[in-house]
Design a protein around this motif. Structure first.
Motif, short mmCIF file in Angstrom:
data_model
loop_
_atom_site.label_atom_id
_atom_site.label_comp_id
_atom_site.label_asym_id
_atom_site.label_seq_id
_atom_site.Cartn_x
_atom_site.Cartn_y
_atom_site.Cartn_z
N LEU A 185 0.83 -1.21 0.00
CA LEU A 185 0.00 0.00 0.00
C LEU A 185 0.86 1.25 0.00
O LEU A 185 0.59 2.21 -0.72
CB LEU A 185 -0.93 0.00 1.21
CG LEU A 185 -2.11 -0.96 1.11
CD1 LEU A 185 -2.96 -0.89 2.35
CD2 LEU A 185 -2.95 -0.65 -0.11
N VAL A 207 2.24 1.88 -3.48
CA VAL A 207 1.29 2.44 -4.45
C VAL A 207 0.86 3.84 -4.03
O VAL A 207 0.61 4.69 -4.87
CB VAL A 207 0.05 1.54 -4.66
CG1 VAL A 207 0.42 0.30 -5.40
CG2 VAL A 207 -0.65 1.22 -3.39
N MET A 208 0.83 4.10 -2.70
CA MET A 208 0.47 5.44 -2.26
C MET A 208 1.54 6.44 -2.69
O MET A 208 1.23 7.54 -3.15
CB MET A 208 0.30 5.48 -0.74
CG MET A 208 -1.07 5.03 -0.28
SD MET A 208 -1.10 4.54 1.44
CE MET A 208 -0.96 6.11 2.23
N GLU A 231 3.40 6.20 -5.24
CA GLU A 231 3.21 6.40 -6.67
C GLU A 231 2.05 7.37 -6.92
O GLU A 231 2.14 8.26 -7.76
CB GLU A 231 2.91 5.04 -7.32
CG GLU A 231 2.88 5.05 -8.82
CD GLU A 231 4.27 5.28 -9.41
OE1 GLU A 231 5.25 4.93 -8.73
OE2 GLU A 231 4.33 5.80 -10.52
N GLY A 232 0.96 7.18 -6.15
CA GLY A 232 -0.21 8.04 -6.32
C GLY A 232 0.13 9.50 -6.02
O GLY A 232 -0.23 10.40 -6.78
#
Lengths: 306, 342
Positions: A294, A297-298, A300-301
């Motif tokens: 998580l 990906v966070m 990356e976000g």
């Protein structure tokens, strides 16, 4: 520097973890447990490479774990019936090729969504395997484990083989036309087609190749134990996808390399042993792995929003 | 070029190749076959048995339908079921709460966990597949961490077990809950603005946004709802088995997704139906139960479900592929230099 932001941050996280271990749990760095850890992760690395190819081509394959199981059992049964090692290796890779090609045929030939196709083939292979074996292990002949060498030597051979393969694939993905085709199809299939690439053929080959790598990985795995567990490879697909995603392979396709997934896999793999050496309960392993996915990906976000 | 008769013919053909119709035929075929092979298959008791065993996956599949309609997916529902079951057991046994209060807290935990998915997906604009892959590990990992991987919760009061094991007004006690859920989800998806907006989002998130649909809020709601349903499924699971353990619901997400896709909902979002999902659940439930009655190996259920899924998918894309081929031939005839875009 910015281009390799993800690789550098994963490497930094890995170095940080190793640094903490060096201070608080130096026992982690004993040579034999470390070799065992790396040898255990070598097949997963090979599978992760296959998955990374598939994701870069903007597809997904969640059947690799089940394929891994089928290849392992096929190889195990053939080895038990007296096939020579090389024959077994070819059979394992061939089985992987057939299973991967079937996925590829359904996805590229019939243009079905890959997540559903591989969901279906995963269930079919896994349950079919359970039906055929009824949970029975396959006993391998003597002298097969560690290629008949000592454990340390066998482990080193497996690790080196995986690393050489990784190096070749990194090179191929960057410098071979075939490797660039995968990126082209993954970032825009239509543009790739107009540029003279055949997207469906590329997709098919990517799936078949992932199958080949899975077959090879299953072989690397069964060399490490005296038996083949028909359940082997359960959950492998999610581990491999997680490693690829943590390593910066974009799920939307067309972006990523194999260095990131390699580092991602190392990071995820070190958590379990690290917990033991830091005297934290091992049951937290999965939760922490989930949190790392998580976080990755966070990050990356946040980065893409800027 | 198109005559009225060919138009009505294609309408009939469309109805015939509709997922729901094909699936209904498959379901009836399953029923007839198992009824002729298995001795007690057709009995009412057995029908209730199928229902009882389908409720948990059914609840997950129901709530997965609007999620997939929006073009999303939720891989974490099975893990969340496990986490909720553990939280319920922990709250009841170790925190000393009464069962109703523990149930209430569990439902809140489930909704909160679902909202976490929703928040990550909408606030950070991350792909649902990856977010829920992460929470898939996270939720299961937390369940294992809380129980240290070995602890199980048993000896629930008998009135609670009634919910999962006994009959209420002649039907399995969990059936009314399931039917309420079916009606609620069906109404939401097919008869409200909410349902329309899910489709719009699945069809084109950007278009939906410009049409004035609060896309983020809707996505948030649908993932929170998935959390709530996972919690309900966890309670029923615990009541049915009389036991809460960390591996509860392992793999359920795959069966739920299978039921939805089998029921004709497009995995890319935008089209699908709740009654299709219900047929999908029934097809899987009947298959699982019927194979046992027909004395086939249990594992065949998975194999046949997988093959069914592939066939259903192929059947649904076949008309599109045929028209694609036709238009390609057409453009090839008019413009020999360029290939058509499919």
């Amino acid at each position: 520097m910015r281009r390799y932001f993800r690789e550098i941050s994963v490497a930094a996280a890995l170095i940080l973890l190793l640094g903490v271990l060096a201070v608080l749990g130096p026992a982690f760095f004993q040579i034999h447990p470390l070799l065992s850890l790396l040898a255990r992760e070598a097949p997963e690395l090979v599978v992760t490479c296959g998955i990374a190819f598939v994701i870069v081509s903007r597809q997904i394959d969640i059947s690799v774990g089940a394929q891994f199981g089928v290849c392992s059992v096929v190889a195990g049964v053939l080895a038990a019936s007296g096939w020579p090692l090389f024959g077994v290796l070819v059979a394992a890779i061939g089985t992987g090729l057939v299973l991967g090609a079937l996925n590829g045929l359904l996805v590229a030939g019939l243009r079905l969504p890959s997540i559903v196709v591989t969901l279906a083939t995963m269930v079919i292979w896994r349950e079919g395997l359970r039906w055929k074996r009824q949970g029975q292990f396959v006993n391998l002949p003597d002298g097969m484990q560690w290629l008949g060498q000592t454990q340390t030597r066998g482990q080193i051979v497996i690790i080196v083989a995986a690393l050489i393969l990784l190096g070749v694939l990194i090179w191929a993905m960057k410098y071979l036309a075939a490797g660039r085709f995968v990126y082209a199809v993954g970032s825009d299939a239509e543009a790739a087609r107009l540029a003279g690439i055949r997207p469906q053929l590329t997709t098919f080959i990517v799936f078949a190749f992932a199958g080949v790598l899975t077959g090879l990985a299953s072989m690397m795995n069964i060399l490490q134990s005296p038996q083949v567990d028909p359940k082997s490879g359960s959950g492998l697909e999610l581990k491999a996808i997680a490693a690829a995603v943590v390593g910066g392979v974009a799920i939307s396709g067309g972006r990523g390399n194999l260095i990131g997934p390699f580092l991602g896999l190392l990071l995820l793999a070190c958590i379990g042993p690290a917990l033991t050496h830091l005297h934290i309960e091992a049951y937290w392993e999965k939760a922490i792995q989930g949190a790392i996915i998580l976080l990755a990906v966070m990050a990356e976000g946040w980065r893409s929003r800027k | 070029m198109k005559t009225p008769s060919s138009k009505s013919l294609s309408a009939i053909r469309r109805l015939l190749v509709r997922h729901e119709t094909v699936l209904l035929v498959v379901l009836i075929a399953e029923w007839v076959y198992f009824n002729s092979v298995g001795r007690h298959f057709g009995s009412l008791d057995n029908t209730y048995d199928i229902l009882r065993h389908s409720v948990e996956i059914g609840l997950l599949a129901l709530v997965m339908t609007p999620i997939i309609l929006t073009g999303g997916i939720d891989l974490s529902v099975g893990s969340l079921l496990g986490l909720c079951a553990i939280c319920f057991g922990k709250l009841w046994r170790d925190a000393g709460l009464s069962v109703p209060v523990a149930i209430l807290c569990t439902l809140c935990i489930g909704t909160a966990a679902g909202s976490l998915n929703g928040a990550l997906i909408t606030r950070l604009r991350l792909p649902p597949l990856i977010v829920t892959l992460g929470t898939y590990s996270l939720f299961r990992g937390l369940a294992e961490a809380i129980t240290h991987g070995v602890d199980t919760f048993t000896h629930f009061p008998s009135w609670f077990l009634f919910l999962g094991q006994e009959r209420f007004a002649g039907v399995p006690a969990q059936a009314p809950i399931f039917f309420i859920a079916v009606i609620a989800i069906w109404l939401m998806v097919h008869r409200t603005v909410l349902g329309r907006s899910f489709r719009a989002i699945g069809f084109s998130p950007e278009g939906a946004l410009y049409a004035g649909i609060p896309v983020r809020l809707r996505l948030m709601q649908v993932y929170a709802l998935a959390g709530l349903f996972s919690a309900v499924a966890a309670i029923i699971y615990t009541a049915r088995l009389g036991q809460a353990k960390a591996d509860a619901g392992t793999g359920y997400e795959l069966f739920a997704i299978t039921a939805v896709v089998l029921g004709g909902t497009s995995i890319f979002g935008g089209s699908g139906s709740v009654h299709g999902t219900l047929l999908g659940i029934a097809a899987i439930g009947v298959l699982n139960n019927g194979l046992v009655h027909a004395q086939w190996p249990r594992e065949m259920a998975g194999v046949v479900t997988g093959i069914l899924l592939l066939l259903a998918l192929t059947a649904s894309t076949l008309p599109k592929m045929l028209t694609g081929l036709r238009s390609r031939r057409h453009t090839a005839a008019t413009k020999p230099q360029t290939q058509s875009v499919t």
